[in-house]
Design a protein around this motif. Structure first.
Motif, short mmCIF file in Angstrom:
data_model
loop_
_atom_site.label_atom_id
_atom_site.label_comp_id
_atom_site.label_asym_id
_atom_site.label_seq_id
_atom_site.Cartn_x
_atom_site.Cartn_y
_atom_site.Cartn_z
N SER A 1 37.74 41.72 37.61
CA SER A 1 37.37 40.89 36.46
C SER A 1 38.59 40.09 36.05
CB SER A 1 36.88 41.77 35.30
OG SER A 1 36.57 40.96 34.17
N TYR A 2 38.56 38.80 36.32
CA TYR A 2 39.64 37.88 35.96
C TYR A 2 39.39 37.45 34.53
CZ TYR A 2 42.54 33.57 36.56
OH TYR A 2 43.48 32.57 36.46
N SER A 3 40.23 37.93 33.62
CA SER A 3 40.04 37.64 32.20
C SER A 3 41.32 37.08 31.59
CB SER A 3 39.65 38.92 31.44
OG SER A 3 38.45 39.47 31.92
N LEU A 4 41.15 36.30 30.54
CA LEU A 4 42.25 35.83 29.71
C LEU A 4 42.11 36.47 28.33
CD1 LEU A 4 42.19 32.01 30.62
CD2 LEU A 4 43.43 33.86 31.76
N ILE A 5 43.21 36.51 27.58
CA ILE A 5 43.19 37.17 26.28
C ILE A 5 44.03 36.38 25.28
CG2 ILE A 5 45.15 38.66 26.86
CD1 ILE A 5 43.77 40.90 25.26
N ASP A 6 43.56 36.34 24.04
CA ASP A 6 44.35 35.71 22.98
C ASP A 6 45.65 36.47 22.77
OD1 ASP A 6 42.46 33.73 22.37
OD2 ASP A 6 41.43 35.01 20.92
N ALA A 7 46.65 35.77 22.27
CA ALA A 7 47.92 36.42 21.95
C ALA A 7 47.74 37.40 20.79
CB ALA A 7 48.96 35.36 21.58
N PRO A 8 48.56 38.45 20.71
CA PRO A 8 48.48 39.36 19.58
C PRO A 8 48.65 38.61 18.26
CG PRO A 8 49.90 40.27 21.29
CD PRO A 8 49.59 38.85 21.69
N GLY A 9 47.94 39.06 17.24
CA GLY A 9 48.01 38.41 15.94
C GLY A 9 47.02 37.29 15.75
N HIS A 10 46.35 36.88 16.82
CA HIS A 10 45.33 35.83 16.74
C HIS A 10 44.14 36.36 15.94
CE1 HIS A 10 42.52 32.72 18.05
NE2 HIS A 10 43.54 32.07 18.60
N SER A 11 43.62 35.56 15.01
CA SER A 11 42.45 35.98 14.25
C SER A 11 41.25 36.09 15.19
CB SER A 11 42.14 34.99 13.13
OG SER A 11 41.85 33.71 13.65
N ASP A 12 40.43 37.14 14.99
CA ASP A 12 39.31 37.43 15.88
C ASP A 12 39.80 37.40 17.33
OD1 ASP A 12 36.77 37.99 16.83
OD2 ASP A 12 36.12 35.90 16.82
N ARG A 13 40.79 38.22 17.61
CA ARG A 13 41.37 38.24 18.95
C ARG A 13 40.28 38.50 20.00
NH1 ARG A 13 45.98 42.18 21.60
NH2 ARG A 13 46.74 40.65 23.12
N THR A 14 40.26 37.67 21.02
CA THR A 14 39.16 37.66 21.99
C THR A 14 39.69 37.82 23.41
OG1 THR A 14 37.80 36.26 20.55
CG2 THR A 14 37.24 36.27 22.88
N GLN A 15 38.92 38.52 24.23
CA GLN A 15 39.17 38.56 25.67
C GLN A 15 38.05 37.79 26.35
OE1 GLN A 15 40.87 42.07 27.39
NE2 GLN A 15 39.53 42.00 29.17
N TYR A 16 38.43 36.88 27.25
CA TYR A 16 37.49 35.95 27.88
C TYR A 16 37.31 36.36 29.34
CZ TYR A 16 39.16 33.31 23.83
OH TYR A 16 39.52 32.94 22.56
N ILE A 17 36.11 36.79 29.71
CA ILE A 17 35.84 37.20 31.09
C ILE A 17 35.51 35.94 31.89
CG2 ILE A 17 34.41 38.60 32.61
CD1 ILE A 17 34.02 40.55 30.32
N TYR A 18 36.51 35.46 32.62
CA TYR A 18 36.42 34.17 33.27
C TYR A 18 35.69 34.23 34.61
CZ TYR A 18 38.02 29.81 35.42
OH TYR A 18 38.08 28.59 36.06
N LEU A 19 36.05 35.22 35.44
CA LEU A 19 35.47 35.27 36.78
C LEU A 19 35.38 36.71 37.26
CD1 LEU A 19 34.45 33.41 39.04
CD2 LEU A 19 36.77 33.37 39.96
N PRO A 20 34.16 37.30 37.26
CA PRO A 20 34.00 38.65 37.80
C PRO A 20 33.51 38.61 39.24
CG PRO A 20 32.08 38.05 36.50
CD PRO A 20 32.98 36.83 36.55
N ALA A 21 33.76 39.68 39.98
CA ALA A 21 33.26 39.81 41.35
C ALA A 21 33.23 41.29 41.71
CB ALA A 21 34.14 39.05 42.33
N PHE A 22 32.29 41.65 42.59
CA PHE A 22 32.22 43.04 43.04
C PHE A 22 31.82 43.08 44.50
CE2 PHE A 22 27.99 41.97 41.50
CZ PHE A 22 27.16 42.45 42.50
N SER A 23 32.10 44.21 45.13
CA SER A 23 31.81 44.40 46.55
C SER A 23 30.31 44.62 46.77
CB SER A 23 32.59 45.59 47.10
OG SER A 23 32.18 45.90 48.41
N THR A 24 29.73 43.79 47.62
CA THR A 24 28.31 43.97 47.93
C THR A 24 28.08 45.25 48.73
OG1 THR A 24 28.59 42.55 49.88
CG2 THR A 24 27.82 41.50 47.86
N ALA A 25 29.12 45.73 49.41
CA ALA A 25 28.97 46.98 50.18
C ALA A 25 28.79 48.20 49.28
CB ALA A 25 30.20 47.17 51.08
N TYR A 26 29.24 48.08 48.03
CA TYR A 26 29.12 49.19 47.09
C TYR A 26 28.16 48.84 45.95
CZ TYR A 26 33.22 51.23 49.34
OH TYR A 26 34.10 51.77 50.25
N ALA A 27 27.25 47.91 46.19
CA ALA A 27 26.38 47.43 45.13
C ALA A 27 25.56 48.55 44.50
CB ALA A 27 25.44 46.34 45.67
#
Length: 339
Positions: free
Chosen positions: A251-277
């Motif tokens: 899960s490629y995510s970005l995150i707001d800096a500490p102290g940011h109001s309503d601090r958010t983590q942004y899930i930009y690009l997820p991926a998983f193995s189809t062999a283990y689906a």
């Protein structure tokens, strides 16, 4: 306040602005990591064209930035005035200190638009509280953008009952299959995790007979340059799930800096193995990433654009975005934008 406007029109000038831009970004409580120089300068290196960025200064201090460029559309030849990061960033905007008011931003936008060499202004993915949206809403046509999907950051026991049961069920199944480990990439591991992300994305899209996001080599070059910068700035959460040492989800995510109001983590690009689906590694990793985010003080998880079914399973709520379209008519006086 003595306001001064100036151009940034070369790559060298943009690179030299990096420290001031980064400091300004940390003052802007509305800015997301998609407006940070760690994200946009590498993007420019890979996708840039005719740079038209405007600085707003108070005496010698940078208090606002309009990061724009001109892109010539290849089929009709239209010269489009666009924000840096367009197309690959889920939120777009300028960057402004608290003391940079709407009037200054309007003046900066007029300054930018008085310059010739463009035909149409296209702005998209502006959030409702955007100062840039407020500054331009009466001089350009407002349009709806793609909604993003948000949810509170909570630990697994706090998830809705059905979702909590599913997350725990698949985690237990995976643990019976071997050693399960949740990891976050750092300076020594981000390259390995990113390589796994490229591989997993390729598998997923290849099974559909389609090209994935990394089919364009520029995408790979951009992220390889941006990832270490984001990691050093504390804005990266490159999460991975290992089973017996093998990376089976990222899960490629970005995150707001500490102290940011309503601090958010942004899930930009997820991926998983189809062999283990059958183990639902994407569900397991998302639950673990959200739980980790909640424990480090994140209030909100943003799954960004797109109406994929998995987002509905996480009980997300849509958040609207808006765009602006304005055309530069040759017969108009310089500085005016027509809707």
């Amino acid at each position: 306040m003595r306001e001064r406007l100036s151009w940034v029109q070369t790559t060298e000038e943009l690179e030299a602005l990096f420290p001031e831009w980064s400091a300004l970004w940390r003052q802007d409580g509305h800015a997301t990591p998609f407006q940070a120089p760690e994200w946009l300068v590498p993007w420019w290196h890979c996708f840039g064209g005719d740079l038209r960025t405007v600085c707003i200064c108070d005496d010698n201090a940078l208090i606002g930035l309009l990061p724009f460029y001109v892109y010539r559309e290849p089929h009709k030849g239209e010269r489009q005035l666009l924000p840096l990061g367009v197309g690959t960033s889920d939120y777009l905007d300028g960057v402004f200190s608290p003391r940079c008011d709407i009037e200054f931003i309007q003046k900066a936008a007029d300054f930018m638009c008085r310059d010739d060499g463009w035909d149409t202004l296209y702005l998209s993915q502006l959030r409702p509280g955007s100062k840039l949206l407020q500054a331009l809403q009466f001089s350009a046509r407002k349009v709806e953008g793609q909604s993003c999907s948000r949810m509170p950051a909570v630990t697994v026991p706090e998830l809705p009952q059905k979702l909590r049961r599913n997350a725990m069920y698949y985690r237990n199944r995976a643990q019976r299959a071997g050693h399960l480990e949740f990891v976050i990439g750092d300076a020594s591991t981000w390259a390995e995790i990113f390589a796994a992300l490229i591989r997993l994305q390729g598998e997923r899209w290849g099974d559909r007979g389609e090209n994935g996001v990394f089919a364009d080599e520029r995408m790979i070059r951009w992220h390889r340059e941006a990832l270490p910068l984001l990691e050093r700035a504390g804005l990266l959460r490159l999460c991975a799930l290992r089973l017996n040492g093998e990376i089976i989800a990222v899960s490629y995510s970005l995150i707001d800096a500490p102290g940011h109001s309503d601090r958010t983590q942004y899930i930009y690009l997820p991926a998983f193995s189809t062999a283990y689906a059958d183990l639902r590694p994407g569900t397991i990793l998302t639950a673990m990433a959200i739980e980790h985010a909640a424990r480090e003080g994140v209030q909100t998880i943003d799954m960004l654009r797109g109406d994929e079914d998995y987002k509905k399973l996480w009980h997300t709520e849509p958040v609207p975005t808006f765009g602006l379209v304005g055309r530069r008519e040759q017969e108009q006086q310089a500085g005016e934008i027509a809707a």
